[in-house]
Each structure stands twice: as structure tokens, then as C-alpha cells.
Design a protein around this motif. Structure first.
Motif, PDB file in Angstrom:
ATOM      1  N   GLU A  18     -77.655 -83.996   7.033  1.00  0.00           N
ATOM      2  CA  GLU A  18     -78.225 -84.630   8.166  1.00  0.00           C
ATOM      3  C   GLU A  18     -79.378 -83.882   8.478  1.00  0.00           C
ATOM      4  O   GLU A  18     -80.452 -84.712   8.769  1.00  0.00           O
ATOM      5  N   VAL A  19     -79.624 -82.733   8.384  1.00  0.00           N
ATOM      6  CA  VAL A  19     -80.512 -81.908   9.077  1.00  0.00           C
ATOM      7  C   VAL A  19     -81.675 -82.341   7.958  1.00  0.00           C
ATOM      8  O   VAL A  19     -82.988 -82.257   8.087  1.00  0.00           O
ATOM      9  N   TYR A  20     -81.422 -82.000   6.684  1.00  0.00           N
ATOM     10  CA  TYR A  20     -82.430 -82.161   5.481  1.00  0.00           C
ATOM     11  C   TYR A  20     -82.875 -83.592   5.823  1.00  0.00           C
ATOM     12  O   TYR A  20     -84.166 -83.534   5.516  1.00  0.00           O
ATOM     13  N   ALA A  21     -82.198 -84.570   5.811  1.00  0.00           N
ATOM     14  CA  ALA A  21     -82.663 -85.892   5.917  1.00  0.00           C
ATOM     15  C   ALA A  21     -83.805 -86.064   7.060  1.00  0.00           C
ATOM     16  O   ALA A  21     -84.650 -86.966   7.087  1.00  0.00           O
ATOM     17  N   LEU A  23     -85.502 -83.805   8.654  1.00  0.00           N
ATOM     18  CA  LEU A  23     -86.918 -82.865   8.199  1.00  0.00           C
ATOM     19  C   LEU A  23     -87.634 -83.649   6.958  1.00  0.00           C
ATOM     20  O   LEU A  23     -88.751 -83.683   7.193  1.00  0.00           O
ATOM     21  N   ALA A  24     -87.137 -84.176   6.176  1.00  0.00           N
ATOM     22  CA  ALA A  24     -87.652 -84.925   4.912  1.00  0.00           C
ATOM     23  C   ALA A  24     -88.207 -86.324   5.340  1.00  0.00           C
ATOM     24  O   ALA A  24     -89.035 -86.985   4.654  1.00  0.00           O
ATOM     25  N   ASP A  25     -88.099 -86.838   6.754  1.00  0.00           N
ATOM     26  CA  ASP A  25     -88.518 -88.088   7.028  1.00  0.00           C
ATOM     27  C   ASP A  25     -89.966 -87.870   7.667  1.00  0.00           C
ATOM     28  O   ASP A  25     -90.022 -87.685   9.042  1.00  0.00           O
ATOM     29  N   TYR A  26     -90.884 -87.797   7.064  1.00  0.00           N
ATOM     30  CA  TYR A  26     -92.171 -87.412   7.397  1.00  0.00           C
ATOM     31  C   TYR A  26     -92.838 -88.518   8.257  1.00  0.00           C
ATOM     32  O   TYR A  26     -93.796 -88.399   8.894  1.00  0.00           O
ATOM     33  N   GLY A  46     -96.480 -91.903   0.817  1.00  0.00           N
ATOM     34  CA  GLY A  46     -95.219 -91.833   0.804  1.00  0.00           C
ATOM     35  C   GLY A  46     -94.879 -91.864   2.285  1.00  0.00           C
ATOM     36  O   GLY A  46     -94.989 -92.630   3.203  1.00  0.00           O
ATOM     37  N   GLY A  47     -93.712 -90.776   2.707  1.00  0.00           N
ATOM     38  CA  GLY A  47     -93.461 -90.634   3.942  1.00  0.00           C
ATOM     39  C   GLY A  47     -91.930 -90.114   3.846  1.00  0.00           C
ATOM     40  O   GLY A  47     -91.401 -89.829   4.915  1.00  0.00           O
ATOM     41  N   ALA A  50     -90.364 -85.985  -1.556  1.00  0.00           N
ATOM     42  CA  ALA A  50     -91.247 -85.800  -2.589  1.00  0.00           C
ATOM     43  C   ALA A  50     -92.035 -86.770  -2.661  1.00  0.00           C
ATOM     44  O   ALA A  50     -91.817 -87.846  -2.576  1.00  0.00           O
ATOM     45  N   GLY A  51     -93.541 -86.615  -2.928  1.00  0.00           N
ATOM     46  CA  GLY A  51     -94.487 -87.318  -3.022  1.00  0.00           C
ATOM     47  C   GLY A  51     -95.197 -87.913  -1.928  1.00  0.00           C
ATOM     48  O   GLY A  51     -96.218 -88.556  -1.935  1.00  0.00           O
ATOM     49  N   THR A  52     -94.863 -87.397  -0.761  1.00  0.00           N
ATOM     50  CA  THR A  52     -95.326 -87.622   0.589  1.00  0.00           C
ATOM     51  C   THR A  52     -96.602 -86.763   0.715  1.00  0.00           C
ATOM     52  O   THR A  52     -96.589 -85.644   0.222  1.00  0.00           O
ATOM     53  N   VAL A  53     -97.740 -87.267   1.137  1.00  0.00           N
ATOM     54  CA  VAL A  53     -98.928 -86.419   1.456  1.00  0.00           C
ATOM     55  C   VAL A  53     -99.367 -86.607   3.079  1.00  0.00           C
ATOM     56  O   VAL A  53     -99.253 -87.831   3.381  1.00  0.00           O
ATOM     57  N   ILE A  54     -99.397 -85.526   3.765  1.00  0.00           N
ATOM     58  CA  ILE A  54     -99.701 -85.615   5.101  1.00  0.00           C
ATOM     59  C   ILE A  54    -101.036 -85.065   5.438  1.00  0.00           C
ATOM     60  O   ILE A  54    -101.372 -83.998   4.726  1.00  0.00           O
ATOM     61  N   PHE A  55    -101.553 -85.341   6.614  1.00  0.00           N
ATOM     62  CA  PHE A  55    -102.800 -84.444   7.365  1.00  0.00           C
ATOM     63  C   PHE A  55    -102.278 -84.049   8.441  1.00  0.00           C
ATOM     64  O   PHE A  55    -101.632 -84.795   9.380  1.00  0.00           O
TER      65      PHE A  55
END
Length: 154
Positions: A18-21, A23-26, A46-47, A50-55
Motif C-alpha cells: 500500500e505504501v509503495y502503491a 509512492l508510485a502514483d506520480y 506516464g504517471g 516505471a516510465g514516468t517522467v516528472i518535472f
């Protein structure tokens, strides 16, 4: 130039997955976790994991603002790695069980090649302290988010 390293950790009363999910929800959760030092957060690709790109912009001090374009990878189970496209900055998030199904340890570790000279001396001296405080608040927000949504949290 010397490597600069910052690490923070927190025990969270929620299931590791649950914690990982969270955190991984960008796209939805991750932006809510960020303290005020992070601004202009934007998902560019993405979002989810893996494969997500954020600024984002990190305001380490009033004068020092670092723009980051971070590519997200998942090299291992419950591990997220954020690699800055324009610098040596790499942040690794790991979520590991802690004595049962309903507790885990969230760790964040950032490393980068520091500047040389007197500026680098002050960077190595002060940046880890400042960033560790930022990460501790972020982990506090992650714990609140995960524990609120966890059926095992008391």
C-alpha cells in the motif's frame, strides 16, 4: 568533486504494498506528499511507476533552486529510482517489510556529484541537513497518507 549523499527513513504502520502503491502514483498521490520546497510539479509522461517522467523545482534555499526532469524506473520489487536527466542526481525509494504484514520501512536516499571548491565545501556541509529535513516531512506525509488508507492502521 565529491559525492554528496542524503538519507532518511521512517517506519510506517501500513502494508508495504500500500505504501509503495501510494509512492508510485506520480499523478495523484505523489504530488500531495511533497513539502513546500517542491514547486511546479508536472507529470510529463506516464504517471504510474516505471516510465514516468516528472518535472519539478526544488527550493533548497531562498537563492538555490534546482530544476529537475526525473525519469522513474523500478529496478527491483518495491524500489523506485528517480534519475535527473540533466545532472548526476539520483533518488532511490525503497519500501521493505518491518516485522509483519502491517508495517514497513520507507527509505529515501539521494546522491549527486557535488561542486568543487569552497562552494562544494558548503554544499557538502549544508545540503544534506536541509534535504534530510525536507525528506523527513515528505516521509511524514507518506505515512499519514498510507496509514489513513490502510485497513490495518489503528
Amino acid at each position: 568533486m565529491a559525492q554528496v549523499e542524503v538519507e532518511a527513513r521512517r517506519v510506517i504502520a501500513a502494508r508495504p504494498e500500500e505504501v509503495y502503491a501510494a509512492l508510485a502514483d506520480y499523478r495523484e498521490v505523489h504530488p500531495r506528499l511533497l513539502p513546500e520546497e517542491f514547486t511546479d510539479y508536472e507529470v510529463r509522461e506516464g504517471g504510474q511507476g516505471a516510465g514516468t517522467v516528472i518535472f519539478l523545482r526544488l527550493h533548497a534555499t531562498r537563492k538555490r533552486v534546482r530544476e529537475c526532469v526525473l525519469e522513474i524506473s523500478e529496478p527491483e520489487e518495491r524500489t523506485l529510482v528517480e534519475t535527473d536527466r540533466d545532472s548526476t542526481l539520483v533518488t532511490t525509494w525503497t519500501i521493505t517489510p518491518d516485522g509483519g504484514d502491517d508495517r514497513c520501512v520507507a527509505r529515501v536516499r539521494t546522491v549527486w556529484e557535488g561542486s568543487g571548491g569552497i562552494g562544494g565545501f558548503f554544499e557538502r556541509l549544508f545540503a544534506p541537513r536541509v534535504l534530510k529535513g525536507v525528506y523527513e516531512r515528505l516521509l511524514e506525509n507518506l505515512a499519514a497518507e498510507a496509514e489513513r488508507g490502510s485497513p490495518t492502521a489503528g
